[in-house]
Motif scaffolding. Structure first.
Motif, PDB file in Angstrom:
ATOM      1  N   GLY A 109      36.640  39.661  44.123  1.00  0.00           N
ATOM      2  CA  GLY A 109      37.765  38.753  44.366  1.00  0.00           C
ATOM      3  C   GLY A 109      38.928  39.046  43.428  1.00  0.00           C
ATOM      4  O   GLY A 109      40.097  38.943  43.815  1.00  0.00           O
ATOM      5  N   LEU A 162      42.718  39.982  44.623  1.00  0.00           N
ATOM      6  CA  LEU A 162      43.953  39.256  44.301  1.00  0.00           C
ATOM      7  C   LEU A 162      44.933  40.165  43.549  1.00  0.00           C
ATOM      8  O   LEU A 162      46.150  40.124  43.788  1.00  0.00           O
ATOM      9  N   VAL A 190      40.802  33.366  40.333  1.00  0.00           N
ATOM     10  CA  VAL A 190      39.924  33.755  41.447  1.00  0.00           C
ATOM     11  C   VAL A 190      38.695  32.843  41.529  1.00  0.00           C
ATOM     12  O   VAL A 190      38.312  32.405  42.617  1.00  0.00           O
ATOM     13  N   GLU A 248      37.706  30.706  44.815  1.00  0.00           N
ATOM     14  CA  GLU A 248      36.450  30.962  45.529  1.00  0.00           C
ATOM     15  C   GLU A 248      35.604  29.697  45.656  1.00  0.00           C
ATOM     16  O   GLU A 248      34.919  29.494  46.643  1.00  0.00           O
ATOM     17  N   SER A 303      48.405  32.819  40.976  1.00  0.00           N
ATOM     18  CA  SER A 303      47.963  32.206  42.231  1.00  0.00           C
ATOM     19  C   SER A 303      49.145  31.821  43.111  1.00  0.00           C
ATOM     20  O   SER A 303      49.134  32.060  44.315  1.00  0.00           O
TER      21      SER A 303
END
Ligand code: ZN
Length: 471
Positions: free
Chosen positions: A120, A124, A211, A215, A242
């Motif tokens: 992840g 990102l 992340v 998640e 983010s």
């Protein structure tokens, strides 16, 4: 459902939690480079109990507290210990679980590890490169801070006053000194690395939390929490990563104040008890939890033997109250009777708690204090005042109300009065007192260990030694 308000660090305003959807809470957990200390226990206790309170009010809650198990400090500490860093981090993660288990507050709903979130993180980071918010340089990847407009809003800082700290990376590889690392190329002396489109390396700290939060809780969630020392750069950078990638991210930011220690005392007598496991050994779980709730979570909290003794005296006063006023005695209401706050309640059969009477209004005030930006000192004062009144004159329902309140803040076990120690334990305790009087401390310690095997903890209180059933 009661309205619950939380002070949001970003806006400075009180935010009302929505009851229409799950309340997702992400709190930054420890970096596992040593056994955790009282300061690490504060967010664990605050967010675990906030989640518990919200659930009793009927909210659906998911609490996530991560473990940072990839970090510069871990490489350093493992090197000093002469151990591979992965094994060292695993051992410290286990110790963190054991130490926090002893707080008796249960576990968060999810406890993700950075080492299990690499895919992840690479994903990102790649997205941020594609959208121009990040760039690769010499095997590192950096976030382009000036590409994100809202940068600095959480910590209220000007870009000129910002120091990116441990994730600053290599100045010669950066476009701008303000940029911070998302990915770091493998360095000589580091014994772990992961494959990535930019070569072998490892994630930097801030992107791990962006992340892990997404998640577990999705791209938008109710509360992001952590210590106030994380506001800059850690949380500022989480927002940048983010939100630049199009995620709305946290709707409220909730920061706990620091535990403040006296450097001179810490280097001598008080250094040991600052470690959570030592504080638990010496004072027991209730005193540790009561200490951590004794100040409002946003405020700094002074730490030392004096404060711990005060917390211990406070929990002993409560325990003594329940010794003299056991919960659920004949004539009292049945155990677990909820105190109704409004007259039109269902009036459960058998409830003898006077509606609107002293215990009922105390429970209501207690819950209101928690609903008002989780004001635990005000809530605890309601318990203390009820107990003080009930000690002066018999108040029907007071022990049950006090237990209900304490249960909400992780101290319900104080109402479980020991069911009379067995004869063997009583005899051992008497023998220990004799040994101590004779200054035979070796023998006294042996007896303490024997009692521990039998499930009893010895507490030396101002009224002499007492046996407490271990929880
Ligand atoms: Zn974090």
């Amino acid at each position: 459902m009661r309205e619950v308000r939380i002070r949001d660090t970003l806006s400075g305003e009180l935010r009302t939690l929505s009851s229409d959807e799950e309340v997702g809470i992400y709190a930054c957990g420890p970096t596992v480079y040593s056994r955790i200390h009282i300061g690490n226990a504060r967010p664990f206790v605050v967010f675990s109990l906030l989640a518990r309170f919200l659930r009793t009010e009927g909210y659906r809650v998911k609490l996530v507290i991560n473990v940072t198990d990839i970090n510069d400090k871990i490489y350093e500490a493992a090197r000093e210990a002469g151990e591979p860093s992965a094994g060292f981090a695993e051992r410290m993660t286990r110790a963190y679980f054991e130490d926090t288990d002893r707080l008796g507050l249960g576990r968060p709903d999810a406890e993700p590890l950075a080492t299990e979130t690499i895919d992840g993180i690479v994903g990102l980071t790649s997205e941020l490169i594609e959208s121009g918010h990040a760039y690769e340089s010499g095997g590192d990847v950096y976030f382009r801070v000036r590409s994100f407009d809202g940068y600095g809003e959480l910590s209220n800082r000007k870009p000129e006053d910002m120091d990116q700290g441990e994730e600053a990376g290599s100045e010669s590889l950066k476009e701008d000194p303000l940029d911070f690392a998302l990915w770091k190329a493998h360095k000589e002396g580091e014994d772990t690395s992961w494959d990535s489109p930019w070569g072998p390396g490892r994630p930097a700290w801030h992107i791990e939390c962006s992340v892990m939060a997404e998640e577990e809780l999705g791209p938008s969630f109710a509360i992001h929490g952590g210590g106030s020392d994380l506001v800059f750069p850690h949380h500022e950078n989480e927002i940048a990563q983010s939100e630049a990638a199009g995620r709305p991210f946290a709707r409220a930011w909730m920061h706990n104040g620091m535990i403040e220690t006296d450097a001179a005392k810490m280097s001598k007598s008080e250094g040991n008890i600052f470690q959570l496991s030592e504080a638990l050994d010496r004072y027991g779980r209730e005193a540790v939890v009561a200490y951590l709730l004794s100040g409002h979570y946003r405020q700094p909290l002074a730490f030392g033997a004096e404060q711990m003794e005060q917390a211990l005296a406070r929990v002993e006063r409560l325990r003594n109250f329940f010794r003299e006023h056991p919960v659920g005695e004949p004539g009292g209401p049945p155990l677990g009777t909820r105190v109704e706050s409004s007259g039109a309640g269902s009036g459960r059969a058998g409830s003898q708690v006077p509606i609107g009477g002293p215990p009922g209004s105390r429970v209501e005030a207690f819950r209101e204090a928690l609903a008002d930006d989780f004001n635990t000192p005000r809530a605890m004062a309601e318990v203390s005042e009820l107990v003080a009144e009930a000690n002066r004159e018999e108040i029907p329902g007071a022990p049950e109300a006090a237990q209900e309140m304490l249960e909400l803040i992780g101290l319900g076990s104080l109402a479980e009065v020991e069911e009379g120690a067995d004869a063997e334990a009583d005899a051992l305790l008497a023998e220990r007192e004799e040994a101590r009087a004779a200054k035979d401390f070796g023998r006294a310690d042996e007896i303490r260990d024997r009692l521990a095997e039998l499930g009893w903890e010895v507490r030396d209180t101002s009224d002499g030694a007492k046996l407490i059933r271990k929880s």
